[in-house]
Design a protein around this motif. Sequence first.
Motif, PDB file in Angstrom:
ATOM      1  N   ASN A 100      60.521 -37.611  -5.628  1.00 16.53           N
ATOM      2  CA  ASN A 100      60.466 -37.108  -3.941  1.00 16.53           C
ATOM      3  C   ASN A 100      60.023 -36.040  -3.937  1.00 16.53           C
ATOM      4  OD1 ASN A 100      61.902 -39.461  -2.180  1.00 16.53           O
ATOM      5  ND2 ASN A 100      63.240 -39.676  -3.725  1.00 16.53           N
ATOM      6  N   ASN A 101      60.586 -34.740  -4.650  1.00 17.99           N
ATOM      7  CA  ASN A 101      59.999 -34.214  -4.245  1.00 17.99           C
ATOM      8  C   ASN A 101      58.559 -33.709  -4.960  1.00 17.99           C
ATOM      9  OD1 ASN A 101      62.749 -32.788  -3.927  1.00 17.99           O
ATOM     10  ND2 ASN A 101      63.394 -31.897  -6.117  1.00 17.99           N
ATOM     11  N   MET A 102      58.166 -34.053  -6.048  1.00 19.85           N
ATOM     12  CA  MET A 102      56.967 -33.991  -6.496  1.00 19.85           C
ATOM     13  C   MET A 102      55.994 -34.703  -5.379  1.00 19.85           C
ATOM     14  SD  MET A 102      56.824 -35.019 -10.763  1.00 19.85           S
ATOM     15  CE  MET A 102      54.894 -34.600 -10.748  1.00 19.85           C
ATOM     16  N   LEU A 103      56.511 -36.015  -4.972  1.00 17.25           N
ATOM     17  CA  LEU A 103      55.482 -36.367  -3.150  1.00 17.25           C
ATOM     18  C   LEU A 103      55.730 -35.281  -2.566  1.00 17.25           C
ATOM     19  CD1 LEU A 103      56.256 -40.039  -2.568  1.00 17.25           C
ATOM     20  CD2 LEU A 103      54.595 -39.176  -3.220  1.00 17.25           C
ATOM     21  N   TYR A 104      56.357 -34.536  -2.411  1.00 18.51           N
ATOM     22  CA  TYR A 104      56.355 -33.653  -0.790  1.00 18.51           C
ATOM     23  C   TYR A 104      55.418 -32.464  -1.418  1.00 18.51           C
ATOM     24  CZ  TYR A 104      57.323 -29.626   2.189  1.00 18.51           C
ATOM     25  OH  TYR A 104      57.638 -28.734   2.504  1.00 18.51           O
ATOM     26  N   LYS A 129      52.725 -31.750   0.666  1.00 21.47           N
ATOM     27  CA  LYS A 129      52.017 -30.247   1.292  1.00 21.47           C
ATOM     28  C   LYS A 129      50.447 -29.365   0.774  1.00 21.47           C
ATOM     29  CE  LYS A 129      53.885 -25.116   0.725  1.00 21.47           C
ATOM     30  NZ  LYS A 129      55.433 -25.081  -0.212  1.00 21.47           N
ATOM     31  N   THR A 130      50.249 -29.748  -0.945  1.00 25.66           N
ATOM     32  CA  THR A 130      49.151 -29.533  -1.350  1.00 25.66           C
ATOM     33  C   THR A 130      48.203 -29.725  -0.680  1.00 25.66           C
ATOM     34  OG1 THR A 130      50.390 -29.059  -3.022  1.00 25.66           O
ATOM     35  CG2 THR A 130      47.500 -28.725  -3.122  1.00 25.66           C
ATOM     36  N   ALA A 131      48.332 -31.443   0.000  1.00 26.00           N
ATOM     37  CA  ALA A 131      46.733 -31.855   0.236  1.00 26.00           C
ATOM     38  C   ALA A 131      46.603 -31.502   1.668  1.00 26.00           C
ATOM     39  CB  ALA A 131      46.786 -33.360  -0.206  1.00 26.00           C
ATOM     40  N   SER A 132      47.876 -31.175   2.596  1.00 22.83           N
ATOM     41  CA  SER A 132      47.441 -30.414   3.471  1.00 22.83           C
ATOM     42  C   SER A 132      47.341 -31.528   4.935  1.00 22.83           C
ATOM     43  CB  SER A 132      46.871 -29.417   4.958  1.00 22.83           C
ATOM     44  OG  SER A 132      46.321 -28.534   3.385  1.00 22.83           O
ATOM     45  N   ASN A 133      48.798 -32.504   3.903  1.00 24.65           N
ATOM     46  CA  ASN A 133      49.190 -34.022   4.847  1.00 24.65           C
ATOM     47  C   ASN A 133      50.332 -33.477   5.770  1.00 24.65           C
ATOM     48  OD1 ASN A 133      49.772 -36.691   5.956  1.00 24.65           O
ATOM     49  ND2 ASN A 133      47.814 -37.292   4.273  1.00 24.65           N
ATOM     50  N   THR A 134      50.371 -33.082   6.770  1.00 23.02           N
ATOM     51  CA  THR A 134      51.211 -32.845   7.607  1.00 23.02           C
ATOM     52  C   THR A 134      52.656 -33.933   7.780  1.00 23.02           C
ATOM     53  OG1 THR A 134      50.333 -30.691   8.252  1.00 23.02           O
ATOM     54  CG2 THR A 134      51.976 -31.114   9.583  1.00 23.02           C
ATOM     55  N   GLU A 135      51.828 -34.750   8.079  1.00 23.52           N
ATOM     56  CA  GLU A 135      52.272 -36.075   9.254  1.00 23.52           C
ATOM     57  C   GLU A 135      53.431 -36.521   7.945  1.00 23.52           C
ATOM     58  OE1 GLU A 135      51.890 -40.275  11.006  1.00 23.52           O
ATOM     59  OE2 GLU A 135      49.898 -38.989  11.045  1.00 23.52           O
ATOM     60  N   LYS A 136      52.833 -37.005   6.265  1.00 26.47           N
ATOM     61  CA  LYS A 136      53.534 -37.805   5.906  1.00 26.47           C
ATOM     62  C   LYS A 136      54.162 -36.068   4.429  1.00 26.47           C
ATOM     63  CE  LYS A 136      50.408 -41.267   3.679  1.00 26.47           C
ATOM     64  NZ  LYS A 136      49.773 -41.847   2.348  1.00 26.47           N
ATOM     65  N   GLN A 137      53.361 -35.034   5.149  1.00 28.37           N
ATOM     66  CA  GLN A 137      55.212 -33.677   4.178  1.00 28.37           C
ATOM     67  C   GLN A 137      56.372 -33.886   4.580  1.00 28.37           C
ATOM     68  OE1 GLN A 137      53.816 -30.370   4.914  1.00 28.37           O
ATOM     69  NE2 GLN A 137      55.309 -29.302   3.758  1.00 28.37           N
ATOM     70  N   ILE A 138      56.158 -34.350   6.746  1.00 25.67           N
ATOM     71  CA  ILE A 138      57.355 -33.677   7.439  1.00 25.67           C
ATOM     72  C   ILE A 138      58.028 -35.441   7.356  1.00 25.67           C
ATOM     73  CG2 ILE A 138      57.971 -34.579  10.032  1.00 25.67           C
ATOM     74  CD1 ILE A 138      55.972 -32.610  10.719  1.00 25.67           C
ATOM     75  N   ALA A 139      57.580 -36.141   6.924  1.00 24.85           N
ATOM     76  CA  ALA A 139      57.969 -37.106   6.731  1.00 24.85           C
ATOM     77  C   ALA A 139      58.884 -38.050   5.508  1.00 24.85           C
ATOM     78  CB  ALA A 139      57.396 -38.934   6.560  1.00 24.85           C
ATOM     79  N   GLN A 140      58.522 -36.924   4.344  1.00 31.44           N
ATOM     80  CA  GLN A 140      59.122 -36.522   2.761  1.00 31.44           C
ATOM     81  C   GLN A 140      59.870 -35.825   3.053  1.00 31.44           C
ATOM     82  OE1 GLN A 140      58.336 -38.763   0.695  1.00 31.44           O
ATOM     83  NE2 GLN A 140      59.195 -37.933  -1.198  1.00 31.44           N
ATOM     84  N   ALA A 141      59.953 -35.070   3.922  1.00 34.84           N
ATOM     85  CA  ALA A 141      61.072 -33.624   4.307  1.00 34.84           C
ATOM     86  C   ALA A 141      62.050 -34.525   4.276  1.00 34.84           C
ATOM     87  CB  ALA A 141      60.719 -32.857   4.867  1.00 34.84           C
ATOM     88  N   LYS A 142      62.502 -35.447   4.972  1.00 31.82           N
ATOM     89  CA  LYS A 142      63.506 -36.307   5.821  1.00 31.82           C
ATOM     90  C   LYS A 142      63.456 -37.299   4.970  1.00 31.82           C
ATOM     91  CE  LYS A 142      61.802 -36.292  10.824  1.00 31.82           C
ATOM     92  NZ  LYS A 142      60.758 -37.250  11.976  1.00 31.82           N
ATOM     93  N   ASN A 143      63.304 -38.089   3.666  1.00 28.30           N
ATOM     94  CA  ASN A 143      63.237 -38.124   2.794  1.00 28.30           C
ATOM     95  C   ASN A 143      64.214 -37.400   2.051  1.00 28.30           C
ATOM     96  OD1 ASN A 143      62.821 -40.879   3.701  1.00 28.30           O
ATOM     97  ND2 ASN A 143      60.937 -40.582   2.207  1.00 28.30           N
ATOM     98  N   CYS A 144      63.720 -36.325   1.435  1.00 29.60           N
ATOM     99  CA  CYS A 144      64.849 -35.294   0.904  1.00 29.60           C
ATOM    100  C   CYS A 144      66.147 -34.602   1.098  1.00 29.60           C
ATOM    101  CB  CYS A 144      63.590 -34.477   0.686  1.00 29.60           C
ATOM    102  SG  CYS A 144      62.113 -34.705  -0.630  1.00 29.60           S
ATOM    103  N   TYR A 145      65.620 -34.743   2.417  1.00 29.82           N
ATOM    104  CA  TYR A 145      66.955 -33.434   3.120  1.00 29.82           C
ATOM    105  C   TYR A 145      67.845 -34.350   4.036  1.00 29.82           C
ATOM    106  CZ  TYR A 145      63.519 -30.214   0.363  1.00 29.82           C
ATOM    107  OH  TYR A 145      63.528 -29.143  -0.564  1.00 29.82           O
TER     108      TYR A 145
END
Length: 216
Positions: A192-196, A200-216
Amino acid sequence: MAALEAAAYILVSGVKLASHADSSSGMLTDVIMCTYELIDKCTKEIEKKDKQMRDQALALIIKEAKKSVFDGWTDWRYNLLKSGICLCDEKSAKKLEKVLDTLLEISREDYFPEYTKKEDLIVRYLLHRHLYGKKNTQKELYQNISLNELRIIAIKDAMEDKNYDEAEKLCLEKANEEETWHYRSSNPEDWNNMLYDIYKTASNTEKQIAQAKNCY
Protein backbone atom coordinates in the motif's frame (compact mmCIF):
# COMPACT_ATOMS: atom_id res chain seq x y z
CA MET A 1 40.27 -6.44 3.29
CA ALA A 2 41.14 -6.16 6.97
CA ALA A 3 37.75 -4.61 7.71
CA LEU A 4 35.99 -7.29 5.67
CA GLU A 5 37.83 -10.07 7.49
CA ALA A 6 36.93 -8.53 10.87
CA ALA A 7 33.29 -8.06 9.89
CA ALA A 8 33.05 -11.64 8.63
CA TYR A 9 34.52 -12.89 11.91
CA ILE A 10 31.97 -10.90 13.93
CA LEU A 11 29.14 -12.16 11.71
CA VAL A 12 30.09 -15.82 12.08
CA SER A 13 30.53 -15.35 15.84
CA GLY A 14 27.12 -13.71 16.06
CA VAL A 15 25.38 -16.46 14.11
CA LYS A 16 27.08 -19.03 16.34
CA LEU A 17 25.76 -17.19 19.40
CA ALA A 18 22.27 -17.03 17.92
CA SER A 19 22.12 -20.82 18.04
CA HIS A 20 22.97 -21.02 21.73
CA ALA A 21 22.55 -17.71 23.55
CA ASP A 22 19.42 -15.88 24.72
CA SER A 23 18.96 -13.17 22.10
CA SER A 24 15.39 -12.23 23.06
CA SER A 25 16.41 -8.59 23.62
CA GLY A 26 17.08 -8.24 19.90
CA MET A 27 20.55 -6.83 20.45
CA LEU A 28 22.30 -9.78 18.83
CA THR A 29 20.16 -9.47 15.71
CA ASP A 30 20.97 -5.74 15.61
CA VAL A 31 24.68 -6.51 15.71
CA ILE A 32 24.34 -9.07 12.92
CA MET A 33 22.36 -6.66 10.73
CA CYS A 34 24.93 -3.91 11.30
CA THR A 35 27.65 -6.37 10.37
CA TYR A 36 25.96 -7.05 7.04
CA GLU A 37 25.89 -3.30 6.38
CA LEU A 38 29.62 -3.11 7.10
CA ILE A 39 30.34 -6.10 4.84
CA ASP A 40 28.37 -4.45 2.03
CA LYS A 41 30.36 -1.22 2.46
CA CYS A 42 33.60 -3.20 2.30
CA THR A 43 32.66 -5.12 -0.83
CA LYS A 44 31.46 -1.94 -2.57
CA GLU A 45 34.90 -0.42 -1.95
CA ILE A 46 36.77 -3.57 -2.96
CA GLU A 47 34.67 -3.69 -6.13
CA LYS A 48 36.68 -0.67 -7.32
CA LYS A 49 40.03 -2.43 -6.77
CA ASP A 50 42.01 -4.84 -8.93
CA LYS A 51 40.82 -8.35 -9.79
CA GLN A 52 43.22 -10.01 -7.38
CA MET A 53 41.69 -8.22 -4.41
CA ARG A 54 38.14 -8.77 -5.66
CA ASP A 55 38.78 -12.49 -6.03
CA GLN A 56 40.39 -12.61 -2.59
CA ALA A 57 37.36 -10.94 -1.00
CA LEU A 58 34.92 -13.21 -2.85
CA ALA A 59 36.86 -16.29 -1.74
CA LEU A 60 36.61 -15.10 1.87
CA ILE A 61 32.85 -14.58 1.62
CA ILE A 62 32.31 -17.99 0.00
CA LYS A 63 34.48 -19.70 2.62
CA GLU A 64 32.52 -18.13 5.48
CA ALA A 65 29.10 -18.76 3.90
CA LYS A 66 29.88 -22.47 3.52
CA LYS A 67 30.49 -22.89 7.26
CA SER A 68 28.12 -25.18 9.12
CA VAL A 69 27.34 -22.40 11.59
CA PHE A 70 24.90 -21.08 8.97
CA ASP A 71 22.97 -24.36 8.84
CA GLY A 72 19.45 -23.47 9.91
CA TRP A 73 20.04 -19.78 9.23
CA THR A 74 19.35 -19.85 5.51
CA ASP A 75 18.54 -16.17 5.01
CA TRP A 76 21.72 -15.09 6.82
CA ARG A 77 23.84 -17.43 4.70
CA TYR A 78 22.36 -16.13 1.45
CA ASN A 79 22.57 -12.51 2.63
CA LEU A 80 26.31 -13.02 2.97
CA LEU A 81 26.55 -14.51 -0.53
CA LYS A 82 24.59 -11.53 -1.91
CA SER A 83 27.26 -9.19 -0.61
CA GLY A 84 29.81 -10.94 -2.82
CA ILE A 85 27.89 -10.44 -6.05
CA CYS A 86 29.40 -7.02 -6.78
CA LEU A 87 32.87 -8.62 -6.75
CA CYS A 88 32.07 -11.07 -9.56
CA ASP A 89 33.05 -11.10 -13.18
CA GLU A 90 31.89 -13.88 -15.49
CA LYS A 91 34.79 -16.13 -14.49
CA SER A 92 34.53 -15.72 -10.71
CA ALA A 93 30.72 -15.87 -10.89
CA LYS A 94 31.08 -19.56 -11.77
CA LYS A 95 32.60 -20.15 -8.33
CA LEU A 96 29.64 -18.50 -6.67
CA GLU A 97 27.15 -20.47 -8.76
CA LYS A 98 28.98 -23.69 -7.92
CA VAL A 99 28.42 -22.95 -4.22
CA LEU A 100 24.76 -22.22 -4.93
CA ASP A 101 24.45 -25.54 -6.75
CA THR A 102 25.94 -27.39 -3.78
CA LEU A 103 23.72 -25.64 -1.23
CA LEU A 104 20.63 -26.33 -3.34
CA GLU A 105 21.50 -30.00 -3.61
CA ILE A 106 22.06 -30.30 0.16
CA SER A 107 18.76 -28.52 0.88
CA ARG A 108 16.76 -31.34 -0.73
CA GLU A 109 17.11 -33.19 2.56
CA ASP A 110 15.65 -30.27 4.56
CA TYR A 111 12.12 -30.13 5.93
CA PHE A 112 11.46 -26.97 3.94
CA PRO A 113 13.65 -27.11 0.81
CA GLU A 114 11.43 -24.55 -0.92
CA TYR A 115 12.82 -21.83 1.38
CA THR A 116 16.37 -22.46 0.17
CA LYS A 117 15.11 -22.64 -3.41
CA LYS A 118 13.57 -19.18 -3.02
CA GLU A 119 16.81 -17.69 -1.68
CA ASP A 120 18.73 -19.46 -4.44
CA LEU A 121 16.54 -17.94 -7.17
CA ILE A 122 16.98 -14.45 -5.72
CA VAL A 123 20.78 -14.65 -5.47
CA ARG A 124 21.11 -16.14 -8.95
CA TYR A 125 18.94 -13.42 -10.45
CA LEU A 126 20.91 -10.66 -8.70
CA LEU A 127 24.15 -12.24 -9.92
CA HIS A 128 22.91 -12.42 -13.51
CA ARG A 129 21.61 -8.86 -13.32
CA HIS A 130 25.02 -7.69 -12.09
CA LEU A 131 26.77 -9.45 -14.97
CA TYR A 132 24.38 -8.77 -17.85
CA GLY A 133 22.22 -5.80 -16.84
CA LYS A 134 18.53 -5.42 -16.05
CA LYS A 135 17.30 -5.46 -19.66
CA ASN A 136 19.01 -8.74 -20.49
CA THR A 137 17.67 -10.40 -17.35
CA GLN A 138 14.10 -9.09 -17.41
CA LYS A 139 12.72 -12.43 -18.60
CA GLU A 140 14.33 -14.20 -15.64
CA LEU A 141 12.92 -11.54 -13.31
CA TYR A 142 9.35 -12.02 -14.53
CA GLN A 143 9.66 -15.80 -14.50
CA ASN A 144 10.05 -15.50 -10.72
CA ILE A 145 7.76 -12.51 -10.15
CA SER A 146 5.85 -14.45 -7.47
CA LEU A 147 8.78 -13.83 -5.11
CA ASN A 148 8.17 -10.60 -3.23
CA GLU A 149 11.83 -9.52 -3.34
CA LEU A 150 11.93 -9.81 -7.12
CA ARG A 151 8.51 -8.21 -7.59
CA ILE A 152 9.75 -5.18 -5.68
CA ILE A 153 12.75 -4.97 -8.01
CA ALA A 154 10.41 -5.14 -11.01
CA ILE A 155 8.26 -2.36 -9.54
CA LYS A 156 11.30 -0.16 -8.99
CA ASP A 157 12.51 -0.87 -12.53
CA ALA A 158 9.12 0.13 -13.93
CA MET A 159 9.18 3.33 -11.86
CA GLU A 160 12.66 4.13 -13.11
CA ASP A 161 11.43 3.67 -16.69
CA LYS A 162 8.35 5.81 -15.91
CA ASN A 163 6.13 2.85 -16.75
CA TYR A 164 3.71 3.67 -13.94
CA ASP A 165 0.91 1.45 -15.26
CA GLU A 166 3.16 -1.60 -15.00
CA ALA A 167 4.35 -0.60 -11.54
CA GLU A 168 0.74 -0.14 -10.42
CA LYS A 169 -0.32 -3.52 -11.87
CA LEU A 170 2.53 -5.38 -10.16
CA CYS A 171 1.75 -3.68 -6.87
CA LEU A 172 -2.03 -4.13 -7.01
CA GLU A 173 -1.69 -7.84 -7.65
CA LYS A 174 -0.19 -8.19 -4.18
CA ALA A 175 -2.05 -5.40 -2.39
CA ASN A 176 -5.38 -6.97 -3.34
CA GLU A 177 -4.50 -10.40 -2.10
CA GLU A 178 -6.41 -11.38 1.00
CA GLU A 179 -3.22 -12.38 2.81
CA THR A 180 -1.91 -8.83 2.69
CA TRP A 181 -4.85 -7.30 4.57
CA HIS A 182 -2.62 -6.16 7.43
CA TYR A 183 -1.05 -2.77 6.78
CA ARG A 184 2.51 -2.07 7.95
CA SER A 185 2.65 1.70 7.95
CA SER A 186 6.33 1.92 8.94
CA ASN A 187 7.47 -0.37 6.13
CA PRO A 188 8.24 1.57 2.91
CA GLU A 189 7.96 -1.72 0.99
CA ASP A 190 4.43 -2.44 2.17
CA TRP A 191 2.38 -2.79 -1.01
CA ASN A 192 0.00 0.00 0.00
CA ASN A 193 2.87 2.38 0.73
CA MET A 194 4.47 1.52 -2.60
CA LEU A 195 1.19 2.17 -4.40
CA TYR A 196 1.01 5.60 -2.78
CA ASP A 197 4.55 6.37 -3.93
CA ILE A 198 3.72 5.24 -7.47
CA TYR A 199 0.73 7.58 -7.68
CA LYS A 200 2.73 10.42 -6.11
CA THR A 201 5.61 10.00 -8.56
CA ALA A 202 3.20 9.70 -11.49
CA SER A 203 1.41 12.90 -10.33
CA ASN A 204 -1.87 10.98 -10.30
CA THR A 205 -3.50 13.11 -7.61
CA GLU A 206 -6.89 11.39 -7.69
CA LYS A 207 -5.47 7.91 -7.06
CA GLN A 208 -2.96 9.31 -4.60
CA ILE A 209 -5.76 10.74 -2.45
CA ALA A 210 -7.72 7.48 -2.61
CA GLN A 211 -4.65 5.48 -1.67
CA ALA A 212 -3.87 7.83 1.21
CA LYS A 213 -7.29 6.94 2.65
CA ASN A 214 -6.39 3.25 2.40
CA CYS A 215 -3.13 3.86 4.22
CA TYR A 216 -4.24 6.24 6.91
